[in-house]
Design a protein around this motif. Structure first.
Motif, PDB file in Angstrom:
ATOM      1  N   UNK A 224     -55.873 -25.468 121.374  1.00 39.00           N
ATOM      2  CA  UNK A 224     -56.285 -26.265 120.214  1.00 39.00           C
ATOM      3  C   UNK A 224     -56.174 -28.204 120.062  1.00 39.00           C
ATOM      4  N   UNK A 225     -55.524 -28.149 121.367  1.00 37.72           N
ATOM      5  CA  UNK A 225     -55.036 -29.354 121.404  1.00 37.72           C
ATOM      6  C   UNK A 225     -56.608 -30.183 122.329  1.00 37.72           C
ATOM      7  N   UNK A 226     -57.617 -31.099 121.456  1.00 41.92           N
ATOM      8  CA  UNK A 226     -58.545 -31.732 122.607  1.00 41.92           C
ATOM      9  C   UNK A 226     -58.199 -33.457 122.830  1.00 41.92           C
ATOM     10  N   UNK A 227     -58.618 -33.025 124.414  1.00 45.57           N
ATOM     11  CA  UNK A 227     -58.503 -35.068 124.495  1.00 45.57           C
ATOM     12  C   UNK A 227     -59.430 -35.851 123.184  1.00 45.57           C
ATOM     13  N   UNK A 228     -57.921 -37.130 123.346  1.00 47.38           N
ATOM     14  CA  UNK A 228     -58.254 -37.711 123.069  1.00 47.38           C
ATOM     15  C   UNK A 228     -58.473 -39.771 122.697  1.00 47.38           C
ATOM     16  N   UNK A 229     -57.789 -39.747 124.510  1.00 47.83           N
ATOM     17  CA  UNK A 229     -57.492 -40.429 125.006  1.00 47.83           C
ATOM     18  C   UNK A 229     -57.451 -40.500 125.963  1.00 47.83           C
ATOM     19  N   UNK A 230     -58.042 -41.887 126.593  1.00 47.88           N
ATOM     20  CA  UNK A 230     -56.501 -42.085 128.342  1.00 47.88           C
ATOM     21  C   UNK A 230     -55.841 -42.796 128.549  1.00 47.88           C
ATOM     22  N   UNK A 231     -55.180 -42.966 129.638  1.00 49.18           N
ATOM     23  CA  UNK A 231     -54.044 -44.273 129.693  1.00 49.18           C
ATOM     24  C   UNK A 231     -53.223 -44.134 130.651  1.00 49.18           C
ATOM     25  N   UNK A 232     -53.531 -45.386 131.015  1.00 48.33           N
ATOM     26  CA  UNK A 232     -52.550 -45.287 132.479  1.00 48.33           C
ATOM     27  C   UNK A 232     -50.898 -46.098 131.890  1.00 48.33           C
ATOM     28  N   UNK A 233     -50.256 -44.748 132.832  1.00 49.85           N
ATOM     29  CA  UNK A 233     -48.308 -45.249 132.434  1.00 49.85           C
ATOM     30  C   UNK A 233     -47.619 -45.237 133.550  1.00 49.85           C
ATOM     31  N   UNK A 234     -47.154 -46.474 133.020  1.00 45.61           N
ATOM     32  CA  UNK A 234     -46.252 -47.050 135.188  1.00 45.61           C
ATOM     33  C   UNK A 234     -44.690 -46.479 135.292  1.00 45.61           C
ATOM     34  N   UNK A 235     -45.116 -45.830 136.417  1.00 45.67           N
ATOM     35  CA  UNK A 235     -43.711 -45.187 137.302  1.00 45.67           C
ATOM     36  C   UNK A 235     -43.751 -45.705 138.551  1.00 45.67           C
ATOM     37  N   UNK A 236     -42.776 -46.895 137.917  1.00 50.62           N
ATOM     38  CA  UNK A 236     -42.061 -47.610 138.790  1.00 50.62           C
ATOM     39  C   UNK A 236     -42.993 -48.444 139.474  1.00 50.62           C
ATOM     40  N   UNK A 237     -43.976 -49.744 139.265  1.00 53.37           N
ATOM     41  CA  UNK A 237     -44.948 -49.756 139.293  1.00 53.37           C
ATOM     42  C   UNK A 237     -46.546 -49.177 139.735  1.00 53.37           C
ATOM     43  N   UNK A 238     -46.208 -47.996 139.461  1.00 57.18           N
ATOM     44  CA  UNK A 238     -47.561 -47.170 140.189  1.00 57.18           C
ATOM     45  C   UNK A 238     -48.377 -46.561 138.665  1.00 57.18           C
ATOM     46  N   UNK A 239     -49.529 -47.170 138.248  1.00 55.99           N
ATOM     47  CA  UNK A 239     -50.328 -46.652 137.158  1.00 55.99           C
ATOM     48  C   UNK A 239     -51.147 -45.553 137.872  1.00 55.99           C
ATOM     49  N   UNK A 240     -50.501 -44.455 136.682  1.00 53.70           N
ATOM     50  CA  UNK A 240     -50.624 -42.909 136.943  1.00 53.70           C
ATOM     51  C   UNK A 240     -51.439 -42.525 135.395  1.00 53.70           C
ATOM     52  N   UNK A 241     -52.643 -42.109 135.376  1.00 55.15           N
ATOM     53  CA  UNK A 241     -53.563 -41.172 134.397  1.00 55.15           C
ATOM     54  C   UNK A 241     -53.409 -41.061 133.607  1.00 55.15           C
ATOM     55  N   UNK A 242     -52.915 -41.063 132.359  1.00 58.90           N
ATOM     56  CA  UNK A 242     -53.069 -39.552 131.588  1.00 58.90           C
ATOM     57  C   UNK A 242     -53.779 -39.570 130.532  1.00 58.90           C
ATOM     58  N   UNK A 243     -53.423 -38.430 129.640  1.00 55.50           N
ATOM     59  CA  UNK A 243     -54.332 -37.600 128.524  1.00 55.50           C
ATOM     60  C   UNK A 243     -53.992 -37.849 127.680  1.00 55.50           C
ATOM     61  N   UNK A 244     -54.544 -37.976 126.497  1.00 52.95           N
ATOM     62  CA  UNK A 244     -53.647 -37.944 125.156  1.00 52.95           C
ATOM     63  C   UNK A 244     -54.526 -36.643 124.372  1.00 52.95           C
ATOM     64  N   UNK A 245     -54.037 -34.606 124.145  1.00 51.15           N
ATOM     65  CA  UNK A 245     -54.660 -34.342 124.060  1.00 51.15           C
ATOM     66  C   UNK A 245     -53.364 -34.738 122.378  1.00 51.15           C
ATOM     67  N   UNK A 246     -54.419 -33.781 121.119  1.00 46.99           N
ATOM     68  CA  UNK A 246     -54.019 -34.165 120.110  1.00 46.99           C
ATOM     69  C   UNK A 246     -55.562 -33.472 118.640  1.00 46.99           C
TER      70      UNK A 246
END
Length: 181
Positions: A148-170
């Motif tokens: 029942x969680x739905x995407x409310x936001x996207x953001x980029x998280x940095x893994x060792x200098x590599x920005x990686x797109x993530x979704x925030x389900x809530x």
């Protein structure tokens, strides 16, 4: 002393991690296929840090990631629980899960995260909880949607200098109806 059991259903239980779980935890966190969402498998030192981070979370918050233990076999299936995570400067309550790939597609992540939803709503009296998932992690996205969680936001998280797109389900827990698994 036995580890503290937190939640259970007919098939498995969730209990606090212990120092003795380091090998089983390492089998998951050091597996390249399992850890692709983190850009790389963990080193032995990182596994130790992860374990100690959880033990500290139990002390400070009363919760953390818990071991998923199959009742019939007593096998360590993975981990699932509730942690605090930061997203763009905001502290969010999050359900996280990682399952040993030997047990993928058997419903453990869905059922364990559902138990955690119930725990957050009924025991922690949380108003909202999320899952932070890499945009390419379709299996985890399916688990979140199923619960029942739905995407409310996207953001980029940095893994060792590599920005990686993530979704925030809530999910809004004030209107959440307890589910059984």
């Amino acid at each position: 002393m036995a580890a503290k059991k937190i939640l259970e259903n007919k098939r498995f239980f969730l209990r606090e991690l212990t120092i003795e779980d380091v090998t089983e935890l390492g089998a998951i966190l050091q597996d390249e296929e399992t850890m692709y969402a983190y850009e790389a498998p963990f080193t032995k030192e990182k596994v130790q840090e992860w374990l100690h981070w959880n033990l500290t979370s139990y002390e400070e918050n009363g919760f953390g990631l818990w071991a998923i233990i199959d009742k019939a076999t007593q096998h360590f299936i993975g981990q699932c629980g509730i942690v605090y995570s930061e997203v763009e400067g905001e502290k969010l309550l999050e359900i996280g899960y990682l399952v040993n790939k030997r047990y993928w597609n058997q419903g453990y992540a869905s059922a364990a995260s559902c138990l955690c939803l119930n725990y957050a709503a009924n025991y922690l009296k949380a108003e909202r909880i999320c899952s932070i998932i890499r945009d390419t992690n379709l299996a985890s996205q399916k688990v979140a949607s199923k619960n029942g969680l739905q995407v409310i936001q996207t953001f980029y998280k940095d893994y060792s200098g590599q920005p990686v797109k993530h979704l925030v389900y809530s999910i809004d827990l004030t209107t959440y109806k307890k589910r059984k698994w």
